[in-house]
Design a protein around this motif. Structure first.
Motif, short mmCIF file in Angstrom:
data_model
loop_
_atom_site.label_atom_id
_atom_site.label_comp_id
_atom_site.label_asym_id
_atom_site.label_seq_id
_atom_site.Cartn_x
_atom_site.Cartn_y
_atom_site.Cartn_z
N PHE A 1 0.96 -1.39 -0.39
CA PHE A 1 0.12 -0.35 0.07
C PHE A 1 0.37 1.44 0.27
N GLY A 2 0.14 2.64 -0.57
CA GLY A 2 1.01 3.16 -0.86
C GLY A 2 -0.08 4.13 0.40
N ASN A 3 1.26 5.08 1.09
CA ASN A 3 0.33 6.68 2.15
C ASN A 3 1.45 7.62 2.08
N LYS A 4 1.05 9.56 2.17
CA LYS A 4 2.03 10.31 1.84
C LYS A 4 3.21 9.77 1.31
N GLY A 5 3.18 9.85 0.21
CA GLY A 5 4.42 9.54 -0.50
C GLY A 5 5.23 8.35 -0.08
N LYS A 6 4.73 6.80 0.74
CA LYS A 6 5.50 6.21 1.25
C LYS A 6 4.86 5.28 0.48
N LYS A 7 6.26 4.04 -0.05
CA LYS A 7 4.89 3.12 -0.68
C LYS A 7 5.86 1.53 0.50
N TYR A 8 4.88 0.91 1.14
CA TYR A 8 4.94 -0.29 1.91
C TYR A 8 4.88 -2.01 1.63
N GLU A 9 5.43 -3.00 1.34
CA GLU A 9 5.01 -3.84 0.94
C GLU A 9 4.62 -4.76 2.23
N LEU A 10 3.63 -5.96 1.75
CA LEU A 10 3.30 -7.04 2.50
C LEU A 10 4.22 -8.37 2.26
N PRO A 11 3.95 -8.62 3.96
CA PRO A 11 4.83 -10.12 3.31
C PRO A 11 4.05 -11.23 2.64
N GLN A 12 4.86 -11.68 2.14
CA GLN A 12 4.29 -13.19 2.05
C GLN A 12 4.10 -14.44 2.53
N LEU A 13 2.55 -14.78 3.21
CA LEU A 13 1.98 -15.72 3.92
C LEU A 13 2.51 -17.20 3.49
N GLU A 14 2.62 -18.08 3.70
CA GLU A 14 2.31 -19.69 3.46
C GLU A 14 0.72 -19.60 3.90
N ASP A 15 0.62 -19.65 5.47
CA ASP A 15 -0.77 -19.29 5.83
C ASP A 15 -1.67 -18.22 5.90
N SER A 16 -2.28 -18.05 4.77
CA SER A 16 -2.89 -16.49 4.90
C SER A 16 -4.06 -16.44 5.17
N TYR A 17 -4.21 -15.45 5.95
CA TYR A 17 -6.09 -16.01 6.05
C TYR A 17 -6.80 -15.94 5.07
N ALA A 18 -6.08 -14.91 4.32
CA ALA A 18 -5.99 -14.46 2.36
C ALA A 18 -7.29 -15.78 2.22
N SER A 19 -5.82 -16.68 2.56
CA SER A 19 -6.17 -18.06 1.25
C SER A 19 -7.16 -18.42 1.97
N PHE A 20 -7.30 -18.79 3.30
CA PHE A 20 -7.91 -19.67 4.19
C PHE A 20 -9.78 -19.40 4.02
N PHE A 21 -9.62 -17.88 4.48
CA PHE A 21 -11.57 -17.31 4.08
C PHE A 21 -12.07 -18.01 2.58
N LYS A 22 -11.18 -17.52 1.62
CA LYS A 22 -11.39 -17.67 0.09
C LYS A 22 -11.52 -19.84 -0.41
N LYS A 23 -11.03 -20.26 0.70
CA LYS A 23 -10.98 -21.59 0.47
C LYS A 23 -12.51 -21.92 0.81
N LYS A 24 -12.57 -21.54 1.94
CA LYS A 24 -13.93 -21.48 2.99
C LYS A 24 -15.16 -21.30 2.51
N LEU A 25 -15.10 -20.04 1.74
CA LEU A 25 -16.05 -19.52 1.45
C LEU A 25 -16.34 -20.69 -0.71
N MET A 26 -15.09 -20.43 -1.12
CA MET A 26 -15.43 -21.32 -1.92
C MET A 26 -15.92 -22.62 -1.38
N GLU A 27 -16.08 -23.18 -0.55
CA GLU A 27 -16.61 -24.57 -0.67
C GLU A 27 -17.70 -24.75 -0.66
N ILE A 28 -18.57 -23.71 0.38
CA ILE A 28 -19.34 -23.89 0.65
C ILE A 28 -20.72 -23.14 -1.09
N GLN A 29 -19.71 -22.10 -1.11
CA GLN A 29 -19.96 -21.90 -2.47
C GLN A 29 -20.47 -23.32 -3.78
N TYR A 30 -19.40 -23.63 -4.11
CA TYR A 30 -19.71 -25.06 -4.61
C TYR A 30 -19.97 -26.19 -3.98
#
Ligand SMILES: Cc1ncc(COP(=O)(O)O)c(C=O)c1O
Length: 357
Positions: free
Chosen positions: A312-341
């Protein structure tokens, strides 16, 4: 809301376009199915809806939608499971939000059960367009526009309700970096931010283009008064993971009450992930990033389900986020998609089976 005794007429397309579509190379929202639903509001009431072959509509150039932007929409999806059954995800949430948006724009509400019945009939008719495969779906776009002729600035007395559908493959948005808004605003107190009003989106294009020039794909909007609090992104609600705690802003009259957002919060509770719904300061996220405590940012929304953010960028500075193996993003995506499909138990009754005729 009580339904009117209206019957849905169905006029089937004589031929299907489906064989001319390259389903492996779909561009999001560019191809539409064989049928659409259309219903006009005239003389103070919704008329008989019709499901008919997809095609252009004719409007007078003075139709009020062109001049005063009386237009709202929804976005939802249908999914096909391994047994060829087609499912919607929490459709009543979208239908109710559609009417909430309509009300704010002085558009007459559409009867909920007629909406669901029409939607189901349309999806059933075009069910071959819902392809199988984890991530593949049918994107559904209901909308309503003001059609009365005349350029006087007053609410239209005529409207057109429509549903169109577009096959979509797994959504990959590439690397997403977001910019925290510090000048432009998306919504203000007492405004229309909570509604899916067409103009909310058109108004974001210019600031988003400016952000793109700086290397960001999306803007995270902040409160219009101080730009100190993080609210939501262009078409997504936004989550922050600080340590192992999930943070997201409360909904308000500035923020869309996202179906995916509320589903993530329910799943977080189910799986024992601590989540706080509260106002989030830009400064606390910047500080967490500087201390290495900001582990993730992700967006939630129907199009991508969950969209991880790389930086993300804020007030002229750029920040990078770590690459996580066990991210919440992939956890929730998987859980939601398993219900949807239909690959996991539907504990909360979110799936809705499209009946087949
Ligand atoms: C402004 C905005 N915020 C959030 C969302 C996410 O909402 P949902 O999860 O219901 O798709 C959307 C998309 O509908 C949106 O347009």
């Amino acid at each position: 809301m009580k339904n009117l005794p209206l019957a849905i007429d169905v006029v089937e397309a004589k031929t299907s376009k489906i064989d001319s579509v390259d389903f492996d190379n779909l561009v999001f929202g560019n191809v539409f199915t064989d049928h659409m639903m259309e219903c006009d509001y005239i003389d103070g009431q919704w008329q008989n809806p019709v499901i008919k072959p997809y095609g252009p509509i004719q409007l007078d150039p003075s139709a009020k939608v062109f001049h005063y932007g009386q237009a709202i929409f929804e976005g939802m999806k249908a999914f096909k499971d391994d047994e060829d059954q087609v499912w919607l995800f929490r459709p009543m949430e979208n239908i109710q939000r559609f009417n909430k948006s309509s009300k704010r724009l002085a558009i007459p509400e559409f009867p909920e059960d007629l909406f669901l019945e029409g939607l189901e009939t349309l999806i059933d008719l075009d069910r071959d367009w819902v392809k199988k495969g984890f991530g593949t779906s049918l994107y559904i776009r209901p909308f309503v526009i003001a059609t009365e002729t005349g350029v006087s600035a007053s609410p239209s007395k005529k409207y057109k309700f429509m549903i169109i559908c577009s096959p979509a493959k797994a959504y990959y948005s590439g690397d997403v970096r977001v910019f925290f808004a510090d000048k432009f605003s998306r919504a203000a107190d007492g405004g229309v931010g909570y509604a899916k009003a067409a103009g909310n989106y058109g108004a974001q294009f210019y600031p988003t283009n400016l952000a793109k020039e700086e290397g960001y794909q999306q803007i995270v909007w902040t409160d219009a008064n101080s730009h100190e609090y993080l609210e939501e992104a262009g078409t997504m609600n936004i989550f922050f993971r600080v340590g192992d705690k999930l943070l997201t802003a409360p909904t308000s009259d500035r923020i869309l009450d996202g179906v995916t957002r509320k589903s993530v919060l329910t799943l977080a509770e189910e799986f024992g992930i601590e989540a706080e719904v509260r106002r989030i300061k830009v400064s606390e996220i910047v500080e967490a990033a500087e201390k290495g405590e900001l582990k993730e940012i992700f967006g939630s929304g129907t199009a991508a389900t969950i969209n991880p953010v790389k930086g993300f960028g804020n007030k002229g500075k750029k920040y990078e986020l770590p690459q996580l193996e066990d991210s919440y993003a992939s956890f929730f995506k998987k859980k939601l998609m398993e219900i949807q499909y239909n690959k996991a138990e539907d504990k909360f009754g979110w799936r809705y089976l499209v009946k087949s005729n």
